[in-house]
Design an enzyme around this catalytic site. Structure first.
Site, mmCIF file in Angstrom:
data_model
loop_
_atom_site.group_PDB
_atom_site.id
_atom_site.type_symbol
_atom_site.label_atom_id
_atom_site.label_comp_id
_atom_site.label_asym_id
_atom_site.label_seq_id
_atom_site.Cartn_x
_atom_site.Cartn_y
_atom_site.Cartn_z
ATOM 1 N N HIS A 261 72.410 39.029 21.089
ATOM 2 C CA HIS A 261 73.397 38.038 21.515
ATOM 3 C C HIS A 261 74.775 38.697 21.629
ATOM 4 O O HIS A 261 75.775 37.998 21.835
ATOM 5 C CB HIS A 261 73.509 36.900 20.488
ATOM 6 N N SER B 137 73.195 22.383 22.440
ATOM 7 C CA SER B 137 72.076 23.055 21.784
ATOM 8 C C SER B 137 72.575 23.867 20.575
ATOM 9 O O SER B 137 71.957 23.865 19.507
ATOM 10 C CB SER B 137 71.361 23.967 22.795
ATOM 11 N N LYS C 168 71.319 30.199 22.313
ATOM 12 C CA LYS C 168 70.796 28.921 22.799
ATOM 13 C C LYS C 168 70.726 28.811 24.327
ATOM 14 O O LYS C 168 70.702 27.714 24.886
ATOM 15 C CB LYS C 168 71.582 27.720 22.245
HETATM 16 N N1 LIG Z 1 59.872 26.729 27.451
HETATM 17 C C1 LIG Z 1 61.085 26.195 27.366
HETATM 18 N N2 LIG Z 1 61.511 25.296 28.281
HETATM 19 C C2 LIG Z 1 62.740 24.728 28.200
HETATM 20 N N3 LIG Z 1 63.626 25.009 27.198
HETATM 21 C C3 LIG Z 1 63.232 25.896 26.265
HETATM 22 C C4 LIG Z 1 61.974 26.537 26.299
HETATM 23 N N4 LIG Z 1 61.893 27.365 25.229
HETATM 24 C C5 LIG Z 1 63.051 27.234 24.548
HETATM 25 N N5 LIG Z 1 63.850 26.349 25.160
HETATM 26 C C6 LIG Z 1 65.161 25.855 24.714
HETATM 27 O O1 LIG Z 1 66.086 26.909 24.585
HETATM 28 C C7 LIG Z 1 67.001 26.585 23.512
HETATM 29 C C8 LIG Z 1 66.896 27.670 22.468
HETATM 30 O O2 LIG Z 1 67.573 28.784 22.979
HETATM 31 P P1 LIG Z 1 67.347 30.275 22.469
HETATM 32 O O3 LIG Z 1 65.923 30.601 22.474
HETATM 33 O O4 LIG Z 1 68.264 31.108 23.271
HETATM 34 O O5 LIG Z 1 67.851 30.187 20.960
HETATM 35 S S1 LIG Z 1 68.340 31.437 20.074
HETATM 36 O O6 LIG Z 1 69.678 31.779 20.543
HETATM 37 O O7 LIG Z 1 67.404 32.531 20.224
HETATM 38 O O8 LIG Z 1 68.382 30.886 18.691
HETATM 39 C C9 LIG Z 1 66.588 25.221 22.991
HETATM 40 O O9 LIG Z 1 67.307 24.281 23.781
HETATM 41 P P2 LIG Z 1 67.597 22.757 23.347
HETATM 42 O O10 LIG Z 1 66.280 22.060 23.321
HETATM 43 O O11 LIG Z 1 68.492 22.194 24.411
HETATM 44 O O12 LIG Z 1 68.276 22.805 22.019
HETATM 45 C C10 LIG Z 1 65.109 25.243 23.319
HETATM 46 O O13 LIG Z 1 64.499 23.976 23.329
#
Ligand SMILES: Nc1ncnc2c1ncn2[C@@H]1O[C@H](COP(=O)(O)OS(=O)(=O)O)[C@@H](OP(=O)(O)O)[C@H]1O
Length: 301
Positions: free
Chosen positions: A115, A145, A53
């Site tokens: 991860h 998150s 996340k």
């Molecule tokens: N373009 C963009 N801009 C801003 N934030 C973004 C973007 N893409 C992914 N996210 C946010 O990243 C969170 C997901 O994290 P991961 O991709 O690492 O998830 S995972 O571990 O692969 O399941 C999750 O965060 P939260 O919204 O706070 O839950 C996503 O919304």
């Protein structure tokens, strides 16, 4: 090319947390361990390493566009990002193994997601001097998150209520272990292994274009400013949230009615979740766990 159909992917029950070499894990990331451990990295592989996340999907998509956006645009509409950027340790019934996806990836370079905490990364990545892009996110937003992700993802252990989850997070009883050890482990590795770019989610939110340029410089890519601008626009939260190939809506184990994968994408959302008492306790634990590190996170932007 057809979009892969994973509708047969079903999980009977949520997995239990297990202790794996001193790290909390579930069998979905350890059942294929021999193959993960012995995975053969290549010198031009790019390992995208994160605590869950922290912005994995965001950086994965940026890398995919930088390398293959023009060369094979059909990838963008036919293959979900988790097929283009294999999740190395993934081992879910009904989905191909992460190691197999990586081994059969037709691209060069191969972007690969993990991860795993730094001590569990297959040693061939270090031996091959592969590039590693690490993304870290401030602990409080990361915890929030992760909580919502565990609520909606049947492949994750039951999170309990927010307070229960937060206590587990502070104790490091989450899948992939303690946040503190994860961010510090890669930070420390960077001191002796120069092929790591250590990025922050907060920097990406503040100025995505600047961070895309940093990535290009680390990867040795001479992408034009116009192209970088185009990519920067294409990877904004609202654009990725609408895109079926990047919003994970193709995976049936996630229940978007509970919480979407692309949830808020904000810095500081923790303020909507932490009580004053939880925040004070968290700060105390944080101070202790982070007292010996020089890595600095920004929470105010
Ligand atoms: N373009 C963009 N801009 C801003 N934030 C973004 C973007 N893409 C992914 N996210 C946010 O990243 C969170 C997901 O994290 P991961 O991709 O690492 O998830 S995972 O571990 O692969 O399941 C999750 O965060 P939260 O919204 O706070 O839950 C996503 O919304």
């Amino acid at each position: 090319m057809e979009i892969p159909d994973f509708s047969s992917m079903k999980l009977d029950s949520r997995p239990e947390l297990i202790d794996f070499e001193g790290v909390s894990m579930t069998r979905y990331f350890t059942d294929n361990w021999e193959k993960v451990k012995n995975f053969q990295a290549r010198p031009d592989d790019i390992l995208i390493a994160t605590y869950p996340k922290a912005g994995t999907t965001w950086v994965s998509y940026i890398l995919d566009l930088l390398y293959f956006g023009n060369e094979s645009p059909e990838r963008q509409t036919s293959q979900p990002i988790y097929m283009r950027v294999p999740f190395l340790e993934m081992c879910f019934q009904g989905l191909p193994l992460g190691t197999e996806l990586a081994d059969t990836l037709p691209t060069s370079p191969r972007p690969i997601k993990t991860h795993l905490p730094v001590q569990l990364v297959p040693k061939s990545f270090w031996e091959q001097n592969s590039k590693v892009v690490y993304v870290a996110r401030n602990a409080k937003d990361n915890a929030v998150s992760y909580f919502h992700f565990d609520r909606m993802n049947m492949g994750q252990p039951e999170p309990g209520d927010w307070n229960t989850f937060l206590q587990k997070f502070m104790d490091g009883r989450n899948v992939f272990g303690p946040w503190y050890d994860h961010v510090n482990g890669y930070w420390k590795k960077k001191q002796t292994y120069s092929n790591i770019l250590y990025m922050f989610y907060e920097d990406m939110v503040e100025d995505t274009g600047r961070e895309v340029a940093r990535l290009c410089s680390f990867l040795g890519l001479s992408t034009s400013a116009t192209e970088r601008e185009r990519i920067t626009k294409g990877v904004q939260f609202d654009v990725m949230k609408q895109n079926k190939m990047t919003n994970y809506s193709t995976l049936p184990v996630m229940d978007f009615k509970i919480s979407p994968f692309m949830r808020k994408g904000k810095v500081g959302d923790w303020r909507n979740h932490f009580t004053v008492a939880q925040n004070e306790q968290f700060d105390e634990v944080y101070k202790q766990k982070m007292k010996n590190t020089t890595v600095k996170f920004r929470t105010e932007i």
